[in-house]
Motif scaffolding. Sequence first.
Motif, PDB file in Angstrom:
ATOM      1  N   ASN A   1       4.036   9.551   8.112  1.00 36.66           N
ATOM      2  CA  ASN A   1       4.382   8.859   9.354  1.00 36.66           C
ATOM      3  C   ASN A   1       5.777   8.455   9.177  1.00 36.66           C
ATOM      4  N   LEU A   2       5.928   7.541   8.007  1.00 34.27           N
ATOM      5  CA  LEU A   2       7.188   6.765   7.792  1.00 34.27           C
ATOM      6  C   LEU A   2       8.436   7.764   7.425  1.00 34.27           C
TER       7      LEU A   2
ATOM      8  N   SER B   1      -6.549  -0.012  -0.666  1.00 30.07           N
ATOM      9  CA  SER B   1      -6.500   1.031   0.055  1.00 30.07           C
ATOM     10  C   SER B   1      -6.882   2.464  -0.184  1.00 30.07           C
ATOM     11  N   THR B   2      -6.703   3.585   0.459  1.00 31.40           N
ATOM     12  CA  THR B   2      -7.406   4.775   0.066  1.00 31.40           C
ATOM     13  C   THR B   2      -6.171   5.775   0.166  1.00 31.40           C
TER      14      THR B   2
ATOM     15  N   ALA C   1      -1.327   9.772   4.691  1.00 26.04           N
ATOM     16  CA  ALA C   1      -0.996   9.676   6.259  1.00 26.04           C
ATOM     17  C   ALA C   1       0.185   8.966   6.679  1.00 26.04           C
ATOM     18  N   VAL C   2       0.202   7.624   6.010  1.00 22.35           N
ATOM     19  CA  VAL C   2       1.238   6.622   6.593  1.00 22.35           C
ATOM     20  C   VAL C   2       2.733   7.231   6.100  1.00 22.35           C
TER      21      VAL C   2
ATOM     22  N   ARG D   1      -6.260   8.967   1.329  1.00 16.59           N
ATOM     23  CA  ARG D   1      -5.978   9.630   2.498  1.00 16.59           C
ATOM     24  C   ARG D   1      -5.045   8.640   3.512  1.00 16.59           C
ATOM     25  N   TYR D   2      -5.220   7.404   3.670  1.00 13.86           N
ATOM     26  CA  TYR D   2      -4.477   6.817   4.324  1.00 13.86           C
ATOM     27  C   TYR D   2      -3.068   6.626   3.767  1.00 13.86           C
TER      28      TYR D   2
ATOM     29  N   LYS E   1       0.764  -1.230  -0.113  1.00 19.39           N
ATOM     30  CA  LYS E   1      -0.108  -0.072   0.080  1.00 19.39           C
ATOM     31  C   LYS E   1       0.975   1.318   0.093  1.00 19.39           C
TER      32      LYS E   1
END
Lengths: 174, 309, 752
Positions: B288-289, B277-278, B284-285, B280-281, B198
């Motif tokens: 984060n990574l 998946s999306t 965001a991830v 937005r996800y 993803k």
Amino acid sequence: MPLTAPSKGMADSSGKRKPCELSLTVNGRQKTLRVFPMERLLDVLRHELGLTGTKEGCGEGECGSCSVIMNGVLVNSCLIPALQAAGADITTIEGIASESQLGTMQAAFLECGGAQCGICTPGMILSACHLLNKKPQPTLDEIREGLSGNLCRCTGYMQIFDAVAEAARRGNRS
Amino acid sequence: MRSNPADYELIAPGKLQAVIQLLTNEPGQWLPIAGGTDVMVQYVAGKLAARKLVSIWNLPELRGIETLPDVIRIGAASTYTELREHAVITREFPLLASAARWTGGIANQNRGTIGGNIVNASPAADSLPALLAYEAELILVSVRGERRVSYLDFHTAYKKMNLAPDELIQTICLERRFSGYLQYSRKVGARNAQAISKICIAALGRLRGGMAHGELGDAIGSEVDDVRIAVGSVAPVPLRLQQVERIVKGKSVGSELIHLARKAAAAAIRPIDDIRSTARYRSAVTANLVAEFLQQLGATAPRRESPYE
Amino acid sequence: MTAEHIIGKSVPRKEGRDKVTGAARYIDDMTLPGMLYGATVRSQIARGVIRKTSFAPHFDWSGFTTVTAKDIPGKNCIALIGDDQPCLADGKVNHPEEPILLLAHADPHLLRKAVDAVTIEYDSLPPIFTLEESERLSEIIWGTDNTFKTFLIAKGDVESVWGKADYIIEGEYTTGAQEQLYIENNGVIAAYDAALGITVWGSLQCPYYVHKALMALCNLPADKVRVVQAETGGAFGGKEDYPSIIAGHAALLSMKSGRPVKIVYDRMEDMTATTKRHPSRTRHRTAVSKDGKILGGEIDFAIDGGAYATLSSVVLSRGTIHAGGPYYWPHIRIRGKAVATNAPPHGAFRGFGAPQSLFAMERHMDRIAQTVGVSPIEIRRRNFLKPGETTTTEQMIREEIDLGKLLDRGLELSGYEKKKARFGRENESGPIKKGMGVATFLHGAGFTGSGERYLASVVGAEGCSDGCVRILVSSTEFGQGTNTVLCQIAAEALDLPYENIRISQPDTSLVPNSGPTVASRTAMVVGSLVRSAAVGIKQTLIASGMLGGSYSPGQFRSACQHYLAQHGELRSFARYDPPAGVFWDDEKYRGEAYAAFAWAVYVAEVAVDLSTFTATVEDFVALQEVGKVLHPVLARGQIAGGVAQGIGFALYEKVVWQNGRMQNGQMTNYIMPTSADLPPIRVFFEEMGNVHGAYGAKGIGELPMDGPAPAILNAIEDALGTSFCSIPLLPEDIFEALSAQDAQEPRVGECL
């Protein structure tokens, strides 16, 4: 009762002659066949050679039910065109046991409950044998990783791990 | 099985010269097939457009991994298993080794090739961000001889690449100069094995020794000397996050910088909603990574004793 | 009474050797001379009228056999409970992938192309895809009100509790469809012979269901239909009723072509066209006292049945009965309903309604705990059923079950308290948040209420001249251990070695109808009959004077030989006899719902990584009281496998729908756990015995499906402080919920 004779009907009924002569070794025996070069190795094994132990579960290389050992290496036979198996040395589940005696891995699967419905079992056993050939004393994490290409819907894998660990303890040789 | 084998041709000339001659003589007619882990899936699903295939699986010119003092030369038909088990790749190019480990299960790693991964050019391909981070150089081959292309310039648009119809990738070259770097990679998939990613990130970074005052509490940092951040599955092609790299270079890693980097990362990518998946996800991830990588990079700074300890 | 020498031992799986050597024959491993391959032309739309069917003119149709609804000799329906599902669509279609036309040819590749060469034109009608749309009745797609079935369970006087409650706690909980994903796709071979009738070999659970369906479809009498179960590569309910459809198709093609016909689905066809677990929605409204006692409540349980009724009424029944969990409800009203949508009909999947309603109950208990201000452990303890109390259907708990003690054991085995304390500290920093969650539940074994009486199962045993005894049942093996366990029971009953017992292949021409292999009934109900039938063989021999009261296997063999020489046949049959004093009211849905309940405490340890929003189960304890463990390895395997499917149900397995069609019908995109995904699944048993089951066994096959999902979501709530009420719960859902939370403070009790 249904016969279990291999069906040679699949290509013949289309009326087309198969253009390729293919020689390969399967379970220690030399075989020469006429195939279409893009026939799947899976279908060559099951239909041309009558070795129905290798199964089709998904047709996309995800479930591992079609796993065989080709030239010492684990592969998904549903994704191998016959031509690329020319001259190859193939081991299927039928090549694991001798006439009279089960292989160590097979005996371990029986004792530990590694096989429930049995459809993933041939691929799983080959995968496990391949793992032990590379890592004779694998850790649990190595077993998990080694089998991660073989899906089992029945066991939740726990007793398969037990079986592989048991076979390792007994010094599996295949 | 949704294709009829009788409708297809597959030949295996066995020599590189024969194959590239064929690709030149009959342009657009023959699809090269190496390990088949992408092509055969399409074939079995009845979705393979090509009817004629030429096997490049066992061409010796495309195989083998050669270690030279400054560079490692990887044959394009090297399998993921060969990459994983190669001592120099494992030690010096862990981003590539981990990508190889994350691609499919063992059986698919034994057949899938790095060249196939590149040419299939799935935006979600696991090895491609690593090659971007390492700034691989590809050696392409045709009847005209060799052509070298920086991997940074290889993918031009979704499934479009800097590869002529009669060219094959022969070798992937990686410079052996990353021993001082922090190497960070993560794959986010729907499960731990056999998952299409993803989000997939491969990053390298190195700090300059220095006494500049940092912002992160008592970790007195030094500045970012070199940083490469590559991500997959968040755009039509694998991306280097050059905007993020620009913001971060020459600065010390602190919470303010990480905040800016996150925003730049989210702005740089073009993720979509799809079956896995999306957008937005993924956004965001990715942020984060990127933050996690920078935090780890910042933590490689030598600590100076705080006057308050 | 001698000590048991085979029951309770992990004897070798009866058909195990064939499975580990690749010798076991599944449908796709078999061919018949002259066999054709069959394929199905299916609806591309969700609802409409068929306007025109065209066969591409450029295509060579010679050599093809074609079957439509007009070719059906008998009734165009799949006989099951109601008769609303056509075998082949006749003018109207009501779901994507609905079968319209069948084709057969000797060349399977040509067949594939032929399917694509048939064009169907439709006049579309407005379809319905969700439970809510169905309830709104803007379109009537089934019957008069889109409702297949309703149930009402009413105990006490629920209206009396609201005024006395210190808390009234509400919640809504939903579960999605789930694909059974047996690794062997559906497949059958049918052969029609004018004299013998129709024979079908199939990958299936219930030969006599198929037998009944074929009689009606083909207009043939019972002795002209023969159904044989082949080795079956997993089923889980997905091969309970669906095989009647694929068998019907193959039978029709065989009748028309005069040749045997094999139909085997590929993975995409199997996933998109066959049954799935019913999606559900449960609404709770509970009156609770300030010390956390349930005073009473209302439960509305609704399931989406897809386009035809099929098994929905029975799934609804079980889900409705289990909706109250293992708790004492002085007053309760449970309303259950199954409604129609334009999706392929949903069907049986391990648990059969109970995983859905128990998910809701166990999530709701944690919500009650939080509202009242006690721990999830304490709230359960205070409300557990005790011996002498009655269930929601007013069934008295007669066995000496102590759920509090079972809970204690579960907590100890999982290290619950210590871990909770540790996580409380560790969660303060870092992106990984860990939590512990518990689910306590029950699962009734056997058919509900009067179901077993209605089935009137019959089991046979046969003495052979080599001194072996053959068991004759229609109960099928598909991995769960039917062959092994039934042979163990017979061996124990006869005091013969396990190796001396055989079990016949389930073939309706050879075995009596011991009922379907469903409802976790095989060991308990059929096993009990096997014991009786086996004892009957022994008694016949003793009564004939050919055998003494105690004997060696050699003496047994001699006795068989003598008896057979004299009488020609040595057989004994046992028929299900409903236990006396057991009462069930089908109208009021009240009484003894199940002959036995198994009880369980499941504990999940979950870690959520907030950088990727991924929840992973790190450890899982499955503790259950199951009467008697007949075969430890098989029993552990059943629980571990069920827990794995439950983990998939909770965190991984999402069916992506678009216009009523499953979009992710490949193993690449429908995600089941691999060996790298599952935690250690630690299985423990308590054994209390069961008067109704063989050697004290209760059913265990479906039980493990009920606990994992709520235990996992309870653990996630413990880890994050965020309540999730819907499964499957994917990282994307966790991300969205936490983002929304960051944006605003949610109200207490709000579900995300």
